[in-house]
Design a protein around this motif. Structure first.
Motif, PDB file in Angstrom:
ATOM      1  N   LEU A 113       1.038  -1.283   0.180  1.00  0.00           N
ATOM      2  CA  LEU A 113      -0.102  -0.107  -0.138  1.00  0.00           C
ATOM      3  C   LEU A 113       0.861   1.329   0.109  1.00  0.00           C
ATOM      4  N   ASN A 114       1.677   1.171   0.818  1.00  0.00           N
ATOM      5  CA  ASN A 114       2.430   2.448   0.959  1.00  0.00           C
ATOM      6  C   ASN A 114       3.776   2.614  -0.057  1.00  0.00           C
ATOM      7  N   ARG A 115       4.066   1.428  -0.796  1.00  0.00           N
ATOM      8  CA  ARG A 115       5.061   1.523  -1.710  1.00  0.00           C
ATOM      9  C   ARG A 115       4.292   1.858  -3.141  1.00  0.00           C
ATOM     10  N   VAL A 116       3.001   1.713  -3.416  1.00  0.00           N
ATOM     11  CA  VAL A 116       2.231   1.775  -4.500  1.00  0.00           C
ATOM     12  C   VAL A 116       1.363   3.126  -4.338  1.00  0.00           C
ATOM     13  N   PHE A 117       0.966   3.347  -3.236  1.00  0.00           N
ATOM     14  CA  PHE A 117      -0.143   4.333  -3.184  1.00  0.00           C
ATOM     15  C   PHE A 117       0.471   5.340  -1.990  1.00  0.00           C
ATOM     16  N   GLY A 118       1.690   5.388  -1.800  1.00  0.00           N
ATOM     17  CA  GLY A 118       2.325   6.439  -0.633  1.00  0.00           C
ATOM     18  C   GLY A 118       3.550   6.717  -0.890  1.00  0.00           C
ATOM     19  N   THR A 119       4.385   6.578   0.126  1.00  0.00           N
ATOM     20  CA  THR A 119       5.922   6.443   0.214  1.00  0.00           C
ATOM     21  C   THR A 119       6.324   4.964   0.797  1.00  0.00           C
ATOM     22  N   PRO A 120       7.386   4.361   0.136  1.00  0.00           N
ATOM     23  CA  PRO A 120       7.895   3.184   0.691  1.00  0.00           C
ATOM     24  C   PRO A 120       8.356   3.334   1.971  1.00  0.00           C
ATOM     25  N   TYR A 121       8.267   2.362   2.925  1.00  0.00           N
ATOM     26  CA  TYR A 121       8.607   2.545   4.343  1.00  0.00           C
ATOM     27  C   TYR A 121      10.211   2.435   4.274  1.00  0.00           C
ATOM     28  N   PRO A 122      11.138   3.453   4.633  1.00  0.00           N
ATOM     29  CA  PRO A 122      12.415   3.294   4.778  1.00  0.00           C
ATOM     30  C   PRO A 122      12.783   1.931   5.966  1.00  0.00           C
ATOM     31  N   ALA A 123      13.928   1.442   5.816  1.00  0.00           N
ATOM     32  CA  ALA A 123      14.205   0.073   6.391  1.00  0.00           C
ATOM     33  C   ALA A 123      13.741   0.088   7.837  1.00  0.00           C
ATOM     34  N   ALA A 124      14.123   1.228   8.531  1.00  0.00           N
ATOM     35  CA  ALA A 124      13.916   1.110  10.097  1.00  0.00           C
ATOM     36  C   ALA A 124      12.555   1.210  10.473  1.00  0.00           C
ATOM     37  N   ASP A 125      11.752   1.887   9.686  1.00  0.00           N
ATOM     38  CA  ASP A 125      10.451   1.845   9.657  1.00  0.00           C
ATOM     39  C   ASP A 125       9.663   0.552   9.292  1.00  0.00           C
ATOM     40  N   ALA A 126      10.170   0.013   8.206  1.00  0.00           N
ATOM     41  CA  ALA A 126       9.569  -1.424   8.004  1.00  0.00           C
ATOM     42  C   ALA A 126       9.918  -2.478   9.288  1.00  0.00           C
ATOM     43  N   GLU A 127      11.043  -2.107   9.657  1.00  0.00           N
ATOM     44  CA  GLU A 127      11.418  -3.150  11.017  1.00  0.00           C
ATOM     45  C   GLU A 127      10.316  -2.860  11.818  1.00  0.00           C
ATOM     46  N   ARG A 128       9.949  -1.561  12.270  1.00  0.00           N
ATOM     47  CA  ARG A 128       9.136  -1.252  13.291  1.00  0.00           C
ATOM     48  C   ARG A 128       7.807  -1.535  12.974  1.00  0.00           C
ATOM     49  N   MET A 129       7.245  -1.612  11.729  1.00  0.00           N
ATOM     50  CA  MET A 129       6.092  -2.060  11.324  1.00  0.00           C
ATOM     51  C   MET A 129       6.155  -3.715  11.633  1.00  0.00           C
ATOM     52  N   LEU A 130       7.065  -4.323  11.275  1.00  0.00           N
ATOM     53  CA  LEU A 130       7.069  -5.635  11.427  1.00  0.00           C
ATOM     54  C   LEU A 130       6.868  -6.227  12.989  1.00  0.00           C
ATOM     55  N   ALA A 131       7.509  -5.197  13.922  1.00  0.00           N
ATOM     56  CA  ALA A 131       7.541  -5.646  15.528  1.00  0.00           C
ATOM     57  C   ALA A 131       6.103  -5.385  15.765  1.00  0.00           C
ATOM     58  N   GLU A 132       5.556  -4.253  15.383  1.00  0.00           N
ATOM     59  CA  GLU A 132       4.083  -4.096  15.630  1.00  0.00           C
ATOM     60  C   GLU A 132       3.138  -5.331  15.159  1.00  0.00           C
ATOM     61  N   SER A 133       3.548  -5.818  13.794  1.00  0.00           N
ATOM     62  CA  SER A 133       2.719  -7.012  13.484  1.00  0.00           C
ATOM     63  C   SER A 133       3.246  -8.193  14.216  1.00  0.00           C
ATOM     64  N   ARG A 134       4.102  -8.213  14.648  1.00  0.00           N
ATOM     65  CA  ARG A 134       4.343  -9.654  15.673  1.00  0.00           C
ATOM     66  C   ARG A 134       3.527  -9.207  16.857  1.00  0.00           C
ATOM     67  N   GLN A 135       3.122  -7.945  17.500  1.00  0.00           N
ATOM     68  CA  GLN A 135       2.400  -7.706  18.497  1.00  0.00           C
ATOM     69  C   GLN A 135       0.961  -8.077  17.902  1.00  0.00           C
ATOM     70  N   LEU A 136       0.513  -7.590  16.898  1.00  0.00           N
ATOM     71  CA  LEU A 136      -0.672  -7.825  16.194  1.00  0.00           C
ATOM     72  C   LEU A 136      -1.003  -9.633  16.294  1.00  0.00           C
ATOM     73  N   ALA A 137       0.248 -10.146  15.739  1.00  0.00           N
ATOM     74  CA  ALA A 137       0.090 -11.625  15.771  1.00  0.00           C
ATOM     75  C   ALA A 137      -0.178 -12.112  16.962  1.00  0.00           C
ATOM     76  N   ARG A 138       0.288 -11.806  17.997  1.00  0.00           N
ATOM     77  CA  ARG A 138      -0.046 -12.555  19.495  1.00  0.00           C
ATOM     78  C   ARG A 138      -1.536 -12.048  19.893  1.00  0.00           C
ATOM     79  N   ILE A 139      -1.778 -10.894  19.350  1.00  0.00           N
ATOM     80  CA  ILE A 139      -3.214 -10.608  19.743  1.00  0.00           C
ATOM     81  C   ILE A 139      -4.337 -11.795  19.183  1.00  0.00           C
ATOM     82  N   LEU A 140      -3.858 -12.151  17.842  1.00  0.00           N
ATOM     83  CA  LEU A 140      -4.634 -13.172  17.144  1.00  0.00           C
ATOM     84  C   LEU A 140      -4.350 -14.711  17.223  1.00  0.00           C
ATOM     85  N   ARG A 141      -3.222 -14.719  18.150  1.00  0.00           N
ATOM     86  CA  ARG A 141      -2.767 -16.092  18.647  1.00  0.00           C
ATOM     87  C   ARG A 141      -2.022 -16.851  17.772  1.00  0.00           C
ATOM     88  N   VAL A 142      -1.403 -16.254  16.795  1.00  0.00           N
ATOM     89  CA  VAL A 142      -0.503 -16.665  15.742  1.00  0.00           C
ATOM     90  C   VAL A 142       0.701 -17.658  16.194  1.00  0.00           C
TER      91      VAL A 142
END
Length: 285
Positions: free
Chosen positions: A119-148
């Protein structure tokens, strides 16, 4: 399970509730249903054919509750697990499936994360490497909410890219459900709850037509996925998508917050400001 709910300051708080997400919603479902277990479960137990926007509305409400619901987000994670517990069967090729199969359950989550990146690559601005890692960390948090399962959580972006490429190459298939999703999409108009002002702004790029929905969906799929599904994509198509992407990226930050965010997200952000007078500044995309 002790998991911290999301709140102001997280990247998901600034991203998950945007109307912009509708542009990758279709491709997310296609990626998900290309997994044989997910494809079979959706074919047998989903209403996407009869009520595509109703299903999407319920999905978006669930996703936003994870992010904007505070403690309710944790409860929504539990509810989803309970809802999917009885979904099982045997597909047309004789393969047993269960909606809570660890690999399949994780794929639904991580394919959605990949769509945030796209979404951000095509319809916004691609995440810099540090932001992509931060987004991944948050998605791991979300994965725990969903009990992945923890074993299905890539620790960093390099591991995620390896995981995603492996899934596309070895586990995804041209499942009939994925092709049905695309066919249904071709005849589906714009979302009925899209605010009139947003609809008017996006009309020049054709958001009101099912053909446009299908075009954007095909264009934002990874090339290897398009190849598996036998979908054609030309350099001319890529140039058109690039023009649309630049227009959406230009318009989105200029929209008033009530038009940029879906109602649940908008109300949560307003409520947060009443408790935290310091302005919440959306993360640039």
């Amino acid at each position: 399970m002790d998991v911290e709910p999301f709140g102001p300051g997280s990247m998901h708080w600034d991203t998950a509730g945007e109307y912009r997400n509708l542009l990758v919603a279709g491709s997310a479902l296609i990626l998900q249903t290309m997994h044989p277990a997910v494809g079979a479960a959706v074919a047998e137990h989903s209403t996407f054919k009869q009520d595509p926007w109703g299903r999407l509305d319920r999905t978006l409400t669930s996703v936003q509750t994870w992010v904007y619901g505070g403690p309710d987000g944790l409860a929504e994670g539990r509810r989803l697990r309970e809802l999917h517990e009885p979904i099982s069967g045997v597909d047309s090729r004789g393969r047993a499936y269960h909606a809570l199969n660890g690999e399949a359950w994780a794929w639904v989550h991580w394919s959605l994360f990949e769509r945030f990146l796209t979404l951000n690559r095509v319809f916004g601005t691609p995440y810099p490497a540090a932001d992509a890692e931060r987004m991944l960390a948050e998605s791991r948090q979300l994965a725990r909410i969903l009990r992945v399962p923890e074993r299905e959580m890539p620790p960093d972006m390099a591991a995620f890219r390896s995981y995603f490429n492996h899934m596309v190459a070895t586990r995804l298939e041209a499942h009939p459900t994925a092709l049905n999703v695309l066919e249904v999409m071709r005849g589906t108009p714009a979302p009925p709850r899209l605010p009139a002002a947003v609809r008017r702004l996006w009309m020049p790029v054709g958001v009101a037509s099912g053909g446009f929905n299908a075009f954007v969906t095909v264009g934002t799929l990874p090339p290897a996925v398009r190849a598996k599904l036998g979908l054609t994509w030309t350099p001319r198509d890529e140039r058109r998508l690039h023009r649309i992407g630049r227009l959406v990226a230009l318009l989105t930050p200029r929209l008033p917050e009530r038009l940029r965010y879906m109602p649940l997200a908008y109300q949560a952000r307003r409520k947060a400001r009443t408790h935290h007078p310091r302005p919440l500044t959306p993360t640039p995309h």
